[in-house]
Scaffold this motif. Structure first.
Motif, mmCIF file in Angstrom:
data_model
loop_
_atom_site.group_PDB
_atom_site.id
_atom_site.type_symbol
_atom_site.label_atom_id
_atom_site.label_comp_id
_atom_site.label_asym_id
_atom_site.label_seq_id
_atom_site.Cartn_x
_atom_site.Cartn_y
_atom_site.Cartn_z
ATOM 1 N N GLU A 1 13.876 51.311 90.665
ATOM 2 C CA GLU A 1 13.703 50.355 92.011
ATOM 3 C C GLU A 1 13.378 49.031 92.396
ATOM 4 O O GLU A 1 12.168 48.696 91.564
ATOM 5 C CB GLU A 1 12.241 51.488 93.303
ATOM 6 N N GLN A 2 13.405 48.228 93.525
ATOM 7 C CA GLN A 2 13.106 46.963 93.759
ATOM 8 C C GLN A 2 13.084 46.264 94.639
ATOM 9 O O GLN A 2 13.786 46.744 96.267
ATOM 10 C CB GLN A 2 14.377 45.540 92.738
ATOM 11 N N PHE A 3 11.274 46.377 95.053
ATOM 12 C CA PHE A 3 11.390 46.320 96.804
ATOM 13 C C PHE A 3 11.499 44.904 97.296
ATOM 14 O O PHE A 3 10.120 43.607 96.251
ATOM 15 C CB PHE A 3 9.917 46.821 97.347
ATOM 16 N N THR A 4 11.548 44.215 98.126
ATOM 17 C CA THR A 4 10.764 43.037 98.889
ATOM 18 C C THR A 4 10.164 43.386 100.247
ATOM 19 O O THR A 4 11.193 43.932 101.157
ATOM 20 C CB THR A 4 12.371 42.082 99.204
ATOM 21 N N VAL A 5 8.619 42.865 100.217
ATOM 22 C CA VAL A 5 8.357 43.349 101.829
ATOM 23 C C VAL A 5 7.390 41.704 102.057
ATOM 24 O O VAL A 5 7.349 41.714 101.288
ATOM 25 C CB VAL A 5 7.338 44.681 101.568
ATOM 26 N N VAL A 6 6.794 42.378 103.303
ATOM 27 C CA VAL A 6 6.775 41.271 103.663
ATOM 28 C C VAL A 6 5.591 41.695 104.709
ATOM 29 O O VAL A 6 4.977 42.504 105.292
ATOM 30 C CB VAL A 6 7.243 40.553 105.186
ATOM 31 N N VAL A 7 4.206 41.005 104.116
ATOM 32 C CA VAL A 7 2.977 41.650 104.612
ATOM 33 C C VAL A 7 2.627 41.608 105.591
ATOM 34 O O VAL A 7 2.945 40.353 106.243
ATOM 35 C CB VAL A 7 1.781 40.717 103.429
ATOM 36 N N ARG A 8 1.859 42.967 106.585
ATOM 37 C CA ARG A 8 2.296 42.449 107.926
ATOM 38 C C ARG A 8 0.949 42.731 108.422
ATOM 39 O O ARG A 8 -0.303 42.077 109.326
ATOM 40 C CB ARG A 8 2.800 43.628 108.491
ATOM 41 N N ALA A 9 -0.238 43.270 107.305
ATOM 42 C CA ALA A 9 -1.720 43.527 107.434
ATOM 43 C C ALA A 9 -2.033 43.885 106.246
ATOM 44 O O ALA A 9 -2.405 44.373 105.233
ATOM 45 C CB ALA A 9 -1.670 44.636 108.367
ATOM 46 N N ALA B 1 22.148 51.363 97.771
ATOM 47 C CA ALA B 1 23.333 51.422 96.984
ATOM 48 C C ALA B 1 22.760 51.253 95.608
ATOM 49 O O ALA B 1 23.775 51.867 95.072
ATOM 50 C CB ALA B 1 23.629 49.496 97.231
ATOM 51 N N SER B 2 22.411 51.050 94.697
ATOM 52 C CA SER B 2 21.673 51.280 93.855
ATOM 53 C C SER B 2 22.029 53.438 93.494
ATOM 54 O O SER B 2 21.387 53.340 92.740
ATOM 55 C CB SER B 2 20.424 50.801 93.189
ATOM 56 N N ARG B 3 20.989 53.945 94.927
ATOM 57 C CA ARG B 3 20.788 55.164 95.076
ATOM 58 C C ARG B 3 21.922 55.638 94.780
ATOM 59 O O ARG B 3 22.345 56.674 94.050
ATOM 60 C CB ARG B 3 19.806 55.691 95.520
ATOM 61 N N GLU B 4 22.548 54.681 95.409
ATOM 62 C CA GLU B 4 23.785 55.966 95.559
ATOM 63 C C GLU B 4 24.729 55.990 94.003
ATOM 64 O O GLU B 4 25.877 57.073 93.120
ATOM 65 C CB GLU B 4 25.062 55.072 97.250
ATOM 66 N N GLN B 5 24.698 54.578 93.650
ATOM 67 C CA GLN B 5 25.509 54.415 92.187
ATOM 68 C C GLN B 5 24.522 54.998 90.983
ATOM 69 O O GLN B 5 25.506 55.624 89.963
ATOM 70 C CB GLN B 5 24.963 52.939 91.615
ATOM 71 N N ARG B 6 23.395 55.189 90.793
ATOM 72 C CA ARG B 6 22.797 56.183 90.106
ATOM 73 C C ARG B 6 23.326 58.029 90.411
ATOM 74 O O ARG B 6 23.129 58.468 89.727
ATOM 75 C CB ARG B 6 21.308 56.476 90.328
ATOM 76 N N LYS B 7 23.811 58.247 92.100
ATOM 77 C CA LYS B 7 23.966 59.742 92.464
ATOM 78 C C LYS B 7 24.827 59.861 91.754
ATOM 79 O O LYS B 7 25.476 61.293 91.421
ATOM 80 C CB LYS B 7 23.822 59.844 93.261
ATOM 81 N N LEU B 8 26.408 58.762 92.232
ATOM 82 C CA LEU B 8 27.740 58.792 90.968
ATOM 83 C C LEU B 8 28.039 58.595 89.452
ATOM 84 O O LEU B 8 28.920 59.617 89.443
ATOM 85 C CB LEU B 8 28.675 57.969 91.649
ATOM 86 N N ALA B 9 27.158 58.268 89.073
ATOM 87 C CA ALA B 9 27.746 58.565 87.621
ATOM 88 C C ALA B 9 26.247 58.816 86.970
ATOM 89 O O ALA B 9 25.206 59.281 87.070
ATOM 90 C CB ALA B 9 26.786 56.379 86.767
#
Length: 134
Positions: free
Chosen positions: A66-74, A101-109
């Motif tokens: 999993e890769q997350f891109t987040v902006v710090v709000r607090a 999209a990556s979750r769907e790829q993993r589900k299909l493969a």
């Protein structure tokens, strides 16, 4: 340092503490190891665990696949309930799309080796021998 989520501009806390408080990692040592291992980037650059994070910073976090891109709000340096932890950051829309999209790829493969269940049977061994003996 603040003990409750704070959105003031001068509030800062260590990046490993913030990741733990925002519940990206179960243990603070896991957050520290991830930052040391280059799995967390602050505004696009690798940092050390003691680096301060402030409101408005962008974090790129890799946890497993999993890769997350987040902006710090607090800012919070104490771990609280999950409902409070979700208010500490905002995930970018493109990050959400990438993860879906990556979750769907993993589900299909199919997972490699998913059809293997322990020791090969006599029939399996015969088939293996047939393929390896040319």
């Amino acid at each position: 340092m603040t003990t409750s989520p704070s959105g003031s501009d001068d509030a800062r806390t260590r990046i490993d503490k913030w990741l733990w408080a925002a519940r990206f990692f179960k243990h603070r040592t896991g957050a520290t190891d991830a930052v040391d291992g280059g799995k967390v980037k602050l505004n696009g650059s690798a940092v050390k665990p003691a680096r301060d994070v402030k409101v408005g910073d962008r974090l790129d976090i890799t946890i497993g696949e999993e890769q997350f891109t987040v902006v710090v709000r607090a800012i919070a340096d104490k771990r609280g309930p999950a409902s409070v932890a979700q208010t500490l950051y905002e995930e970018t829309p493109d990050s959400v799309e990438r993860r879906q999209a990556s979750r769907e790829q993993r589900k299909l493969a199919a997972t490699p080796g998913a059809d293997l269940h322990g020791r090969p049977t006599k029939r399996d061994r015969r088939q293996i021998r047939r393929f390896t003996d040319f």
